[in-house]
Design a protein around this motif. Structure first.
Motif, PDB file in Angstrom:
ATOM      1  N   SER A  43      40.387  41.197  38.282  1.00 38.46           N
ATOM      2  CA  SER A  43      40.963  40.618  37.058  1.00 38.46           C
ATOM      3  C   SER A  43      41.384  41.715  36.090  1.00 38.46           C
ATOM      4  O   SER A  43      42.416  41.606  35.424  1.00 38.46           O
ATOM      5  CB  SER A  43      39.944  39.706  36.366  1.00 38.46           C
ATOM      6  OG  SER A  43      39.650  38.612  37.183  1.00 38.46           O
ATOM      7  N   GLN A  85      42.531  34.117  35.061  1.00 36.62           N
ATOM      8  CA  GLN A  85      41.472  33.464  35.829  1.00 36.62           C
ATOM      9  C   GLN A  85      40.789  32.378  34.996  1.00 36.62           C
ATOM     10  O   GLN A  85      40.498  31.299  35.492  1.00 36.62           O
ATOM     11  CB  GLN A  85      40.447  34.528  36.255  1.00 36.62           C
ATOM     12  CG  GLN A  85      39.255  33.973  37.008  1.00 36.62           C
ATOM     13  CD  GLN A  85      38.348  35.079  37.520  1.00 36.62           C
ATOM     14  OE1 GLN A  85      38.568  36.261  37.290  1.00 36.62           O
ATOM     15  NE2 GLN A  85      37.299  34.685  38.221  1.00 36.62           N
ATOM     16  N   ASP A 159      45.498  34.763  39.101  1.00 38.21           N
ATOM     17  CA  ASP A 159      44.118  35.231  39.225  1.00 38.21           C
ATOM     18  C   ASP A 159      43.212  34.052  39.593  1.00 38.21           C
ATOM     19  O   ASP A 159      42.887  33.221  38.757  1.00 38.21           O
ATOM     20  CB  ASP A 159      43.662  35.892  37.917  1.00 38.21           C
ATOM     21  CG  ASP A 159      42.409  36.730  38.107  1.00 38.21           C
ATOM     22  OD1 ASP A 159      41.761  36.587  39.166  1.00 38.21           O
ATOM     23  OD2 ASP A 159      42.081  37.524  37.203  1.00 38.21           O
ATOM     24  N   GLU A 160      42.821  34.012  40.842  1.00 36.08           N
ATOM     25  CA  GLU A 160      41.948  32.962  41.374  1.00 36.08           C
ATOM     26  C   GLU A 160      42.377  31.542  40.982  1.00 36.08           C
ATOM     27  O   GLU A 160      41.637  30.826  40.308  1.00 36.08           O
ATOM     28  CB  GLU A 160      40.499  33.210  40.933  1.00 36.08           C
ATOM     29  CG  GLU A 160      39.993  34.563  41.412  1.00 36.08           C
ATOM     30  CD  GLU A 160      38.492  34.641  41.544  1.00 36.08           C
ATOM     31  OE1 GLU A 160      37.825  33.594  41.533  1.00 36.08           O
ATOM     32  OE2 GLU A 160      37.997  35.771  41.681  1.00 36.08           O
TER      33      GLU A 160
END
Ligand SMILES: Nc1ncnc2c1ncn2[C@@H]1O[C@H](COP(=O)(O)OP(=O)(O)OP(=O)(O)O)[C@@H](O)[C@H]1O
Ligand SMILES: [Mg+2]
Lengths: 234, 287
Positions: A43, A85, A159-160
């Motif tokens: 991240s 994220q 991000d994820e």
């Protein structure tokens, strides 16, 4: 053609160095995965590329032009979109308003892009007027990604995007991402579902302790025994 | 019945004031104590323009607002902007806010003195409505103006791009930047809205009662309660929260000694914090 490249990035928070000379690049229309254990700096790398965390050393180029020291609200205008994220939606705004904020910098008509977003995520269509904070986790992720897509970006940093989702829903979201990629949008994605993400990607990076550990095309990484054992869960 | 009407009046004043407070509180990561001084400045600037300069009442209010906005923006640029850039947390912001409140409040005493003052208006009789409800013409003006303002604020926050960006920035400032919003510009606009909100609330309160340097400080507790009740950063919540606090404060005066009125706000605030810290009109999952 290289679209985005981060070279020998050193960055961190306060005085703590988190990334120690990390490099990644993404070619036009490519899909690239970053995988690695919790706390390895994935991240942080995304935030550094997007100007949310200062670059201490190294360079970040987009279309052969440095974007270091450009604030995030100006980086977006160049055609990069980032879906963080966490906290990647405006909870008290409706779905519609969240998408409008995604297109904030646009002065032209973006109804076509909106249609496309609702086409990719039909579940959002009936929730248009609902406050996003009250939606399910999966729907919130769709809103976050949808907002980024309203700009028709050249590259999406994700991000994820499947964090906390049930496996079938995660698979569905990943397939949607591949769909978007196939329309020509380059993708740099951090994923916990490493195997799935690599399967869909052209190339991948394994990050550990703030350093590049493995780099290669997805097929090789998936076959690599060490990567498999340490980072893909056997 | 009379108590409910009083409650609506008080609620209207609190609601209008709470909108500005809720928006700036999100941006400063904490309740802005200096907001009390903004209310007071709004009321006093209007008084100077009306009593001393001799302008009509409405222009006096309307001219005081840009002055108040300028002051608020100036204070932001001098103090909070630097703190924001250094990533100062809630505690630092709170301390600076309290400091500003004390400083600004003493500047009110210095500029206008500590005497009780009022707008130079003829005193008019209350109009008697059915059920023996008494409302003064001033109070009627306050209630209708407050509702008109609420509608204007709603249109601004709901329909305009900058209004939406303001709510988005109050929700999640980092994401606002990521989405391409120039948050410093939005913050400047937020101070303008906060000044309009504080200026009117201060003026309404002074029109209904009188002007004293401490008036803003006294209104701050019900304002905090309204903001918490509505969910910090949520302007619609603040409007509704203000009404609830105003009405319950006044209606409670029918059962308990009026001196305890502020305690009602305090109790409601505490209960909200215990049961639903995100406020009745919550801010949902993430935030
Ligand atoms: N805002 C912050 N301030 C200070 N340290 C931070 C901050 N954010 C992350 N860190 C630290 O930086 C390191 C890398 O964190 P990062 O979030 O980049 O990891 P990650 O690979 O994304 O992990 P995850 O898979 O859990 O998302 C961790 O040690 C973390 O504690
Ligand atoms: Mg992470």
């Amino acid at each position: 053609m290289t679209l985005l490249s981060a070279e020998d990035i050193v960055s961190g928070y306060g005085k703590v160095e988190i990334l120690h000379e990390v490099s990644v690049y993404v070619d036009e229309e490519e899909m690239v995965s970053i995988i690695g254990p919790n706390g390895s700096g994935k991240s942080t790398l995304m935030k550094t590329i997007f100007g949310m965390v200062d670059v201490w050393e190294g360079r970040v180029d987009f279309q052969a032009e440095s974007i270091v020291d450009i604030p995030p609200h100006k980086i977006v205008r160049k055609g990069l979109c980032y879906v963080p994220q966490e906290k990647n939606i405006f909870p008290s705004l409706t779905v519609e308003e969240n998408l409008d904020m995604g297109a904030f910098i646009r002065k032209d008509d973006y109804s076509e892009e909106l249609e496309r977003v609702y086409g990719i995520f039909p579940a959002l269509l009936e929730k248009q007027k609902q406050v996003v904070g009250n939606l399910s986790g999966g729907q919130q992720q769709m809103v976050a990604m949808g907002a980024a897509l309203t700009l028709d970006p050249k590259i999406l940093l994700l991000d994820e995007p499947t964090a906390g989702l049930a496996p079938n829903l995660a698979k569905m979201i990943l397939d949607k991402i591949k769909e978007v990629n196939e329309t020509g949008v380059a993708i740099l994605i951090v994923e916990q579902n490493a195997r799935e993400a690599l399967k869909l990607s052209n190339r991948g990076y394994v990050l550990a302790m703030g350093e590049n550990r493995f780099t290669g095309n997805s097929r090789d990484l998936l076959k690599n025994e060490e990567v498999g054992k340490l980072y893909l869960g056997g | 019945m009379q108590l409910i009407v009083n409650g609506i009046l008080m609620g209207a004043i609190i609601s209008i004031g709470a909108v500005g407070l809720t928006l700036v509180s999100r941006i400063l990561h904490f309740f802005y104590f200096g907001y009390a001084a903004m209310l007071v400045y709004g009321a006093y600037l209007t008084m100077t323009l009306f009593n001393d300069v001799g302008l009509p009442l409405l222009p006096s209010v309307l001219i005081s607002l840009p002055l108040l906005s300028l002051l608020a923006i100036l204070i932001d640029k001098i103090t909070f902007k630097n703190l924001r850039e250094r990533g100062t947390g809630p505690f630092g912001m709170m301390v600076v806010g309290i400091g500003l409140e004390l400083f600004l409040r003493s500047s009110v005493r210095l500029l206008w003195g500590s005497d009780v003052m009022r707008y130079d208006l003829p005193i008019r009789r209350a109009i008697v409505f059915p059920f023996n409800v008494r409302i003064t013409p001033n109070q009627l003006v306050i209630i209708s103006a407050a509702f008109a303002l609420m509608i204007l604020l709603h249109v601004f926050l709901d329909q305009t791009k900058i209004g939406k960006a303001m709510r988005a920035t109050a929700d999640n400032i980092d994401l606002a930047r990521v989405r391409g919003i120039d948050t410093e510009r939005v913050i400047t606009w937020t101070w303008v809205i906060a000044s309009i909100s504080a200026g009117f609330a201060g003026f309404f309160l002074a029109l209904d009662t009188r002007l004293v340097p401490i008036m803003g400080w006294k209104l701050l507790l019900p304002l905090f309660a309204a903001v918490i009740l509505g969910g910090v950063g949520n302007p619609y919540g603040a409007l509704a929260g203000g009404m609830i606090i105003g009405i319950s404060q006044e209606v409670s005066a029918g059962f308990i000694t009026p001196t305890y009125k502020p305690a009602v706000a305090f109790v409601i605030m505490t209960i909200t914090l215990l049961i639903k810290p995100s406020g009745l009109f919550g801010r949902g999952g993430q935030g």
